[in-house]
Scaffold this motif. Structure first.
Motif, PDB file in Angstrom:
ATOM      1  N   SER A   1       1.468  50.313 -28.076  1.00 22.16           N
ATOM      2  CA  SER A   1       0.206  49.761 -27.291  1.00 22.16           C
ATOM      3  C   SER A   1       0.426  49.751 -25.949  1.00 22.16           C
ATOM      4  CB  SER A   1      -0.020  48.448 -27.727  1.00 22.16           C
ATOM      5  OG  SER A   1       0.905  47.625 -27.363  1.00 22.16           O
ATOM      6  N   LYS A   2      -0.426  49.746 -25.318  1.00 14.81           N
ATOM      7  CA  LYS A   2      -0.473  49.908 -23.594  1.00 14.81           C
ATOM      8  C   LYS A   2       0.475  49.013 -23.166  1.00 14.81           C
ATOM      9  CE  LYS A   2      -5.603  50.985 -22.915  1.00 14.81           C
ATOM     10  NZ  LYS A   2      -6.744  50.586 -22.339  1.00 14.81           N
ATOM     11  N   THR A   3       0.575  47.659 -23.782  1.00 13.71           N
ATOM     12  CA  THR A   3       1.655  46.847 -23.255  1.00 13.71           C
ATOM     13  C   THR A   3       3.138  47.306 -23.889  1.00 13.71           C
ATOM     14  OG1 THR A   3       0.080  44.933 -23.643  1.00 13.71           O
ATOM     15  CG2 THR A   3       2.594  44.636 -23.447  1.00 13.71           C
ATOM     16  N   GLY A   4       2.894  47.923 -24.973  1.00 14.28           N
ATOM     17  CA  GLY A   4       4.404  48.487 -25.310  1.00 14.28           C
ATOM     18  C   GLY A   4       4.756  49.566 -24.467  1.00 14.28           C
ATOM     19  N   GLU A   5       3.898  50.356 -24.017  1.00  9.54           N
ATOM     20  CA  GLU A   5       4.262  51.454 -22.988  1.00  9.54           C
ATOM     21  C   GLU A   5       4.724  50.776 -21.724  1.00  9.54           C
ATOM     22  OE1 GLU A   5       1.761  55.488 -23.487  1.00  9.54           O
ATOM     23  OE2 GLU A   5       0.394  53.665 -22.883  1.00  9.54           O
ATOM     24  N   LYS A   6       4.224  49.798 -21.398  1.00 11.54           N
ATOM     25  CA  LYS A   6       4.463  49.121 -20.011  1.00 11.54           C
ATOM     26  C   LYS A   6       5.985  48.500 -20.344  1.00 11.54           C
ATOM     27  CE  LYS A   6       0.125  48.068 -18.512  1.00 11.54           C
ATOM     28  NZ  LYS A   6      -0.869  46.918 -18.209  1.00 11.54           N
ATOM     29  N   LYS A   7       6.259  47.959 -21.353  1.00 12.95           N
ATOM     30  CA  LYS A   7       7.758  47.590 -21.828  1.00 12.95           C
ATOM     31  C   LYS A   7       8.910  48.502 -21.934  1.00 12.95           C
ATOM     32  CE  LYS A   7       6.264  43.026 -23.829  1.00 12.95           C
ATOM     33  NZ  LYS A   7       6.014  42.226 -25.067  1.00 12.95           N
ATOM     34  N   GLY A   8       8.429  49.625 -21.895  1.00 11.20           N
ATOM     35  CA  GLY A   8       9.375  50.775 -21.922  1.00 11.20           C
ATOM     36  C   GLY A   8       9.703  51.319 -23.367  1.00 11.20           C
ATOM     37  N   ILE A   9       8.856  50.927 -24.492  1.00 17.00           N
ATOM     38  CA  ILE A   9       9.428  51.608 -25.586  1.00 17.00           C
ATOM     39  C   ILE A   9       9.331  52.721 -25.894  1.00 17.00           C
ATOM     40  CG2 ILE A   9       8.834  51.098 -28.308  1.00 17.00           C
ATOM     41  CD1 ILE A   9       7.622  48.564 -27.623  1.00 17.00           C
ATOM     42  N   LYS A  10      10.431  53.745 -26.013  1.00 16.92           N
ATOM     43  CA  LYS A  10      10.619  54.876 -25.833  1.00 16.92           C
ATOM     44  C   LYS A  10      11.087  55.448 -27.241  1.00 16.92           C
ATOM     45  CE  LYS A  10      10.706  55.486 -20.959  1.00 16.92           C
ATOM     46  NZ  LYS A  10      11.319  55.961 -19.648  1.00 16.92           N
ATOM     47  N   SER A  11      11.974  54.583 -28.078  1.00 12.92           N
ATOM     48  CA  SER A  11      12.339  54.809 -29.191  1.00 12.92           C
ATOM     49  C   SER A  11      12.661  53.957 -30.073  1.00 12.92           C
ATOM     50  CB  SER A  11      13.919  55.489 -29.195  1.00 12.92           C
ATOM     51  OG  SER A  11      14.958  54.524 -28.746  1.00 12.92           O
ATOM     52  N   VAL A  12      12.901  54.026 -31.455  1.00  9.36           N
ATOM     53  CA  VAL A  12      12.998  52.868 -32.446  1.00  9.36           C
ATOM     54  C   VAL A  12      14.000  51.878 -32.032  1.00  9.36           C
ATOM     55  CG1 VAL A  12      14.709  53.900 -33.906  1.00  9.36           C
ATOM     56  CG2 VAL A  12      13.113  52.241 -34.998  1.00  9.36           C
TER      57      VAL A  12
END
Length: 251
Positions: free
Chosen positions: A113-124
């Motif tokens: 999600s947008k928040t997930g992108e901000k939290k830097g989720i780039k891999s599992v």
């Protein structure tokens, strides 16, 4: 003498209903059960089919496991599209199918999600971090089973459960996608086709060596409107490009 006007009245209602497109005989009604992930392309093709063939197509979407249970319990269904080939095999073994077909193949992906992108989720690996919230579908939906299998092989499943990252177990893959789309969760696991349909950013795609083969199957149900069901199945195969738009490949 009074029976004649009543009969005329009933006939008039039938004629009006038929003219308005509300009256169908059993020979041109089709009941289709389908995995929730197929909703967009299948709804479009059903509408086209109705216009071209003069047939009423009633669509019932849900988790493949739940729909299989309904068919086994005797609920009316002419054609079934499953998000997991094993459910087609289950119906076949129960003597419920007149014809089966491997239909589509897909892949499991991690979306954010947008928040997930901000939290830097780039891999599992990032979904195990403190404060990251994750949605994995209920195992009754095939995508939930595929996800858990892949995460167990990667050594991540126990971590997200123990650390409290796993916050939701929705019943369908579309519900997972909706939660990510609406920023209710940081990350979720869906099919590539669903990610494309919802416009969600794909962070990682998982090979079949981790998930197992992800094959969509179709089954014409024995004792239903078999001829019409097979015709609609062939119609979907002829219009396979509609499914390819959403990231599927022919099986």
């Amino acid at each position: 003498m009074r029976k004649v006007p009543i009969a005329i009245g009933i006939l008039a209602v039938v004629v009006i209903a038929a003219a308005a497109g509300y009256y169908y005989t059993s020979s041109n009604q089709l009941t289709v059960f389908a995995a929730a992930s197929l909703k967009k392309p299948l709804t479009k093709l059903a509408k086209q089919y109705e216009k071209e063939k003069g047939v009423k197509v009633a669509l019932n979407f849900g988790p493949s496991g739940g729909l299989t249970a309904q068919i086994l319990q005797g609920q009316k269904c002419d054609l079934f599209f499953s998000a997991d080939w094993k459910y087609v095999v289950k119906l076949q073994k129960a003597g419920k199918t007149a014809k089966t077909k491997k239909f589509l193949k897909d892949y499991l992906v991690l979306v954010v999600s947008k928040t997930g992108e901000k939290k830097g989720i780039k891999s599992v690996k990032d979904i195990t971090k403190p404060g990251v919230t994750v949605a994995v579908a209920d195992p009754k939906a095939p995508v939930g089973e595929y996800t858990q299998r892949a995460l167990e092989k990667l050594g991540i499943w126990d971590k997200i459960v123990k650390n409290g990252n796993l916050k939701a177990r929705p019943g369908t893959v579309n519900q997972v996608a909706t939660m990510v789309k609406n920023d209710q969760i940081d990350a979720g696991f869906v099919y590539r086709s669903v990610a494309v349909g919802f416009g969600l950013p794909i962070v990682q795609m998982f090979p079949h060596s981790l998930t197992g083969p992800i094959i969509w199957g179709a089954a014409v149900i024995k004792g239903g409107n078999e001829q019409l069901a097979e015709d609609f199945l062939n119609y979907c195969l002829e219009h396979i490009d509609e499914f390819k738009k959403y990231g599927w490949s022919p099986a």
